[in-house]
Design an enzyme around this catalytic site. Sequence first.
Site, PDB file in Angstrom:
ATOM      1  N   GLY A 162       0.858  -1.186   0.000  1.00 22.96           N
ATOM      2  CA  GLY A 162       0.000   0.000   0.000  1.00 22.96           C
ATOM      3  C   GLY A 162       0.888   1.227   0.000  1.00 22.96           C
ATOM      4  O   GLY A 162       1.521   1.532   0.995  1.00 22.96           O
ATOM      5  N   GLN A 183       6.949  -3.611   0.459  1.00 25.39           N
ATOM      6  CA  GLN A 183       7.284  -4.085   1.805  1.00 25.39           C
ATOM      7  C   GLN A 183       8.688  -3.599   2.201  1.00 25.39           C
ATOM      8  O   GLN A 183       9.088  -2.534   1.756  1.00 25.39           O
ATOM      9  CB  GLN A 183       7.163  -5.608   1.920  1.00 25.39           C
ATOM     10  N   ARG A 207      -5.128  -1.648   9.656  1.00 23.93           N
ATOM     11  CA  ARG A 207      -4.733  -2.090  10.999  1.00 23.93           C
ATOM     12  C   ARG A 207      -3.814  -1.059  11.655  1.00 23.93           C
ATOM     13  O   ARG A 207      -2.953  -0.478  10.977  1.00 23.93           O
ATOM     14  CB  ARG A 207      -3.942  -3.413  10.925  1.00 23.93           C
TER      15      ARG A 207
HETATM   16  P1  IMP Z   1       1.483 -11.036   3.473  1.00 20.14           P
HETATM   17  O1  IMP Z   1       2.483 -10.305   2.642  1.00 20.14           O
HETATM   18  O2  IMP Z   1       0.078 -10.561   3.297  1.00 20.14           O
HETATM   19  O3  IMP Z   1       1.620 -12.537   3.336  1.00 20.14           O
HETATM   20  O4  IMP Z   1       1.819 -10.731   5.020  1.00 20.14           O
HETATM   21  C1  IMP Z   1       3.042 -11.156   5.628  1.00 20.14           C
HETATM   22  C2  IMP Z   1       3.566 -10.101   6.583  1.00 20.14           C
HETATM   23  O5  IMP Z   1       4.019  -8.980   5.837  1.00 20.14           O
HETATM   24  C3  IMP Z   1       2.522  -9.566   7.566  1.00 20.14           C
HETATM   25  O6  IMP Z   1       3.176  -9.263   8.788  1.00 20.14           O
HETATM   26  C4  IMP Z   1       2.044  -8.285   6.902  1.00 20.14           C
HETATM   27  O7  IMP Z   1       1.536  -7.360   7.819  1.00 20.14           O
HETATM   28  C5  IMP Z   1       3.352  -7.796   6.288  1.00 20.14           C
HETATM   29  N1  IMP Z   1       3.140  -6.935   5.124  1.00 20.14           N
HETATM   30  C6  IMP Z   1       2.774  -7.314   3.884  1.00 20.14           C
HETATM   31  N2  IMP Z   1       2.702  -6.239   3.066  1.00 20.14           N
HETATM   32  C7  IMP Z   1       3.057  -5.180   3.797  1.00 20.14           C
HETATM   33  C8  IMP Z   1       3.227  -3.787   3.504  1.00 20.14           C
HETATM   34  O8  IMP Z   1       3.047  -3.311   2.373  1.00 20.14           O
HETATM   35  N3  IMP Z   1       3.609  -2.996   4.536  1.00 20.14           N
HETATM   36  C9  IMP Z   1       3.865  -3.492   5.776  1.00 20.14           C
HETATM   37  N4  IMP Z   1       3.730  -4.769   6.087  1.00 20.14           N
HETATM   38  C10 IMP Z   1       3.341  -5.619   5.116  1.00 20.14           C
END
Ligand code: IMP
Length: 406
Positions: free
Chosen positions: A40, A219, A297
Amino acid sequence: MANMLVLGSQWGDEGKGKVIDLLAERMDLVARFQGGANAGHTIVVGGKKTVLHQIPSGILNPGCVNVIANGCVIDPERFVEEIAELAKHGLAVSPDNLFLSDRAHLVTPLHKALDAQHGAKVGTTGRGIGPCYVEKANRTGIRLEHVRDGSYIDHYIDQLAAHASQAGCEHLREMCGNTVAISEFRKAAEALEPFIADTQAIIDTARRGGKSILYEGAQGSFLDLDQGTYPFVTSSSTTIGGSYTGTGVYIDFDRRIGVVKAYSTRVGNGPFPTEQDNETGRKLREIGREFGATTGRPRRCGWLDLKLLKQSVTVNGFNYLAVTKIDCLSDFETIRVAVDHDEHGHPVYKELSGWQEDISQVRERAALPPACRAYLNFIEEHLETRVGLVSVGPDRNQTIVVEPIC
Ligand code: IMP
């Protein structure tokens, strides 16, 4: 013009969107190389806020070619929504300014259902990212080339059947028989078709033609599948190595820019040594409006961790730092920075003076309050990396360009 790599150096949400948007102004091509709708990127232009999830930040700059490369996973339903949202802001997304790799993987409703079922331990975004990459590694994934040749629905039904045959998967069996859901998925996936291309060739042609290229990370370094705080990580390679496998084109980057938020945040579960689960953390969350751009969140907040950042510099070879949200520290009398971790993994802090002045209108490093300059100098010296850019507010113009990195 320089080629650039811009990565998050912490756990994501460092403010990459703004930095990339700013740098992309001078870029001919911007490519995303990993991740999907879990990202995001919030961008504010002229007070107008736009949140990008899958589409590269270069889309805000007319004339910039945008690429979603092979390391990415694409959710067609969200993709269509995102284009519609950008259109509301007057931003046109078309097969002339956006290309999707034929080797990128398709996130299906099945992946989202599996993420909803199994993602809680890690605290995922629920966007189906992990299950999609699992399928990719399992060699049962659906690539955009399958959308192009029309075989993707057959592949999808095979995927559903394989998962639904497992014990306790009644809801997946229901998904198998839900023809309305399948036809909605088909409709969204069909909308991707005009954008599908050989993005490796597009990037390579740009490189050979001397165009300026920016690789945009999503990320952050500590969410990298290998280099991060495993198993509390995302399922892709968010670091410099991922930029090469995720595009298929080697670029000798002139600038490897690590985006560093002036404090730390994390969403989801996992270790966070400098977390302040107290009044300080609440104050940082409130001032920094630290709520997830994708999920809403509340983010966990804490002090800057230079021990971790040093590791991030090692992994990614940053030669510049872009320090963001430093204005959010203006209310603190003293500021703590972790310079090391003790044998129990607890942070060892150094305390620095705060500045307690509004710096959001400052446009030169020399005009910052002395304590704020000292904070930046401390980061630079500790990480042995120059600060090239400082962000003092969400808007594009609230930026101090220290080194001519753009
Ligand atoms: P996933 O990428 O949805 O599988 O989530 C795995 C971990 O990465 C979780 O702790 C998410 O909150 C974190 N995460 C995934 N995308 C983002 C991002 O764009 N910003 C911050 N944390 C992220």
